[in-house]
Scaffold this motif. Structure first.
Motif, short mmCIF file in Angstrom:
data_model
loop_
_atom_site.label_atom_id
_atom_site.label_comp_id
_atom_site.label_asym_id
_atom_site.label_seq_id
_atom_site.Cartn_x
_atom_site.Cartn_y
_atom_site.Cartn_z
N LEU A 1 0.83 -1.21 0.00
CA LEU A 1 0.00 0.00 0.00
C LEU A 1 0.87 1.26 0.00
O LEU A 1 0.57 2.25 -0.68
CB LEU A 1 -0.94 -0.02 1.19
CG LEU A 1 -2.06 -1.08 1.15
CD1 LEU A 1 -2.84 -1.04 2.47
CD2 LEU A 1 -2.99 -0.81 -0.03
N VAL A 2 1.93 1.24 0.78
CA VAL A 2 2.85 2.39 0.81
C VAL A 2 3.49 2.60 -0.55
O VAL A 2 3.59 3.71 -1.07
CB VAL A 2 3.92 2.19 1.90
CG1 VAL A 2 5.00 3.27 1.78
CG2 VAL A 2 3.27 2.25 3.27
N ALA A 3 3.93 1.49 -1.17
CA ALA A 3 4.56 1.58 -2.50
C ALA A 3 3.59 2.13 -3.53
O ALA A 3 3.93 2.98 -4.37
CB ALA A 3 5.08 0.22 -2.93
N ILE B 1 4.19 13.59 -12.36
CA ILE B 1 4.63 13.49 -13.77
C ILE B 1 3.52 13.92 -14.72
O ILE B 1 3.72 14.66 -15.68
CB ILE B 1 5.11 12.05 -14.07
CG1 ILE B 1 6.36 11.74 -13.27
CG2 ILE B 1 5.34 11.87 -15.56
CD1 ILE B 1 6.79 10.28 -13.34
N LEU B 2 2.28 13.41 -14.44
CA LEU B 2 1.15 13.74 -15.31
C LEU B 2 0.84 15.23 -15.28
O LEU B 2 0.60 15.85 -16.32
CB LEU B 2 -0.07 12.94 -14.86
CG LEU B 2 -1.34 13.11 -15.72
CD1 LEU B 2 -1.09 12.69 -17.15
CD2 LEU B 2 -2.50 12.32 -15.12
N SER B 3 0.89 15.81 -14.09
CA SER B 3 0.61 17.25 -13.96
C SER B 3 1.66 18.07 -14.73
O SER B 3 1.33 19.03 -15.42
CB SER B 3 0.62 17.64 -12.48
OG SER B 3 0.48 19.03 -12.34
N THR B 4 2.91 17.66 -14.60
CA THR B 4 3.98 18.37 -15.32
C THR B 4 3.82 18.23 -16.83
O THR B 4 3.97 19.21 -17.58
CB THR B 4 5.35 17.81 -14.89
OG1 THR B 4 5.49 17.96 -13.47
CG2 THR B 4 6.47 18.56 -15.59
N THR B 5 3.47 17.00 -17.26
CA THR B 5 3.30 16.76 -18.70
C THR B 5 2.16 17.58 -19.27
O THR B 5 2.27 18.21 -20.33
CB THR B 5 3.04 15.26 -18.97
OG1 THR B 5 4.14 14.50 -18.47
CG2 THR B 5 2.87 15.00 -20.45
N LEU B 6 1.02 17.57 -18.56
CA LEU B 6 -0.13 18.35 -19.03
C LEU B 6 0.18 19.84 -19.05
O LEU B 6 -0.24 20.57 -19.95
CB LEU B 6 -1.35 18.07 -18.15
CG LEU B 6 -1.94 16.66 -18.26
CD1 LEU B 6 -3.08 16.48 -17.26
CD2 LEU B 6 -2.43 16.40 -19.68
N GLY B 7 0.91 20.29 -18.04
CA GLY B 7 1.29 21.70 -18.01
C GLY B 7 2.18 22.07 -19.19
O GLY B 7 2.01 23.13 -19.81
N SER C 1 1.65 6.39 -7.02
CA SER C 1 0.55 7.25 -7.44
C SER C 1 0.95 8.72 -7.33
O SER C 1 0.63 9.53 -8.21
CB SER C 1 -0.69 6.99 -6.59
OG SER C 1 -1.12 5.65 -6.76
N LEU C 2 1.64 9.05 -6.25
CA LEU C 2 2.08 10.43 -6.08
C LEU C 2 3.04 10.84 -7.17
O LEU C 2 2.93 11.93 -7.76
CB LEU C 2 2.73 10.58 -4.71
CG LEU C 2 3.23 11.98 -4.35
CD1 LEU C 2 2.07 12.96 -4.30
CD2 LEU C 2 3.95 11.96 -3.00
#
Length: 301
Positions: A12-14, A25-31, A19-20
């Motif tokens: 669960l920790v992994a 990465i996704l936020s940076t890519t979309l930006g 996910s974080l």
């Protein structure tokens, strides 16, 4: 002794950490994609507007070529429309009908074999029949016919050949800015003093004696919806640039700024400059470049 593998807590920790990281990465890519799209829109808007302004400025600088002071070589209409004209042929004809023309009249007298005795000096000078080569046609009609018939690359005249039809502008400078309109010149009659109006439309105006006939080029810039249009020689417009939301044109002359130019009593040759602002919106990007130019022909008057 602990068996191999991960506990549920470790998994669960992994998953949380993965996910974080994926979220970052996704936020940076979309930006980055958004910035790229914004930059693309900005570049496209700038390129489109610059190309349109370059065409307009080139036409503006040529306006007025071989045109007189009382001809509206540059017109600004309501601050949203720009009309630019230049003469293409040195021989200018005069209307030599002492009653003028109007209605459906399609044979246009441009010379007079027998001017009346009481005719003005200006009328006689403009309309006196000249036939140095003795072919029965006024020499100025000869020049126009040669121009018309040579448009298709063959100097021989061919009846019914639409490639030998010339757009001509008639202009009466006697009132205000003067009245004017386009018509099709498609031939001459055997009188030696008339040219023929080929289109069947009635004259929009009446034209008095000594109105002038020009073979010229007219380019009219105007906004239709969100498209900057260019109309040539009285024809319909064709789109130059889309996504245009505003067009503003001002003329500067005699220390005054005009959105309707020229006003009565002011010649186009008094122009100091014409300022054009084109406002474009593409996506969330808005640009409003502005440029100033002056017809170089104002300096020759």
């Amino acid at each position: 002794m602990r068996r191999g593998g991960f506990t549920l807590v470790e998994i669960l920790v992994a998953l949380g950490i993965a996910s974080l990281l994926l979220g970052v990465i996704l936020s940076t890519t979309l930006g980055q994609r958004g910035l790229y799209a914004l930059d693309q829109n900005r570049t496209a808007a700038n390129q489109n507007l610059r190309a349109a302004l370059d065409i307009l400025v080139a036409d503006l600088r040529q306006a007025g070529e071989r045109l007189p002071l009382d001809f509206p070589a540059v017109e600004v209409r309501n601050g949203t429309e720009l009309v630019l004209r230049r003469n293409l042929f040195d021989v200018v004809l005069s209307l030599c009908d002492r009653n003028g023309i109007s209605g459906n009249q399609d044979n246009i007298p441009v010379a007079d074999r027998n001017p009346p005795r009481n005719a003005s000096t200006e009328y006689i000078e403009a309309c006196r029949f000249r036939d140095e080569d003795g072919n029965g046609f006024d020499d100025r009609i000869d020049a126009w016919r040669n121009y018309r018939c040579g448009l298709d690359g063959d100097p021989a005249c061919q009846t019914g050949n639409r490639r030998e039809v010339v757009r001509v502008y008639i202009h009466d400078p006697s009132t205000g800015r003067g009245r004017g309109e386009w018509f099709d010149y498609d031939g001459e009659d055997r009188s030696g003093v008339h040219i023929h109006k080929g289109n069947r439309d009635r004259w929009q105006n009446s034209y008095g004696p000594l109105s002038r006939l020009y073979i010229l080029e007219e380019r009219r810039y105007f906004l239709s919806g969100t498209v900057l249009n260019l109309a040539e020689n009285g024809g319909g417009g064709r789109g130059l640039v889309g996504d245009v939301v505003g067009l503003q044109i001002k003329a500067r002359a005699g220390n005054s700024t005009y959105t309707d130019f020229p006003p009565p009593g002011v010649s186009w040759t008094s122009l100091e400059y014409v300022e054009v602002t084109v406002r474009s919106r593409l996506g969330n990007v808005e640009r409003a470049p502005s440029t100033r130019a002056v017809p170089r022909n104002v300096f020759s008057h």
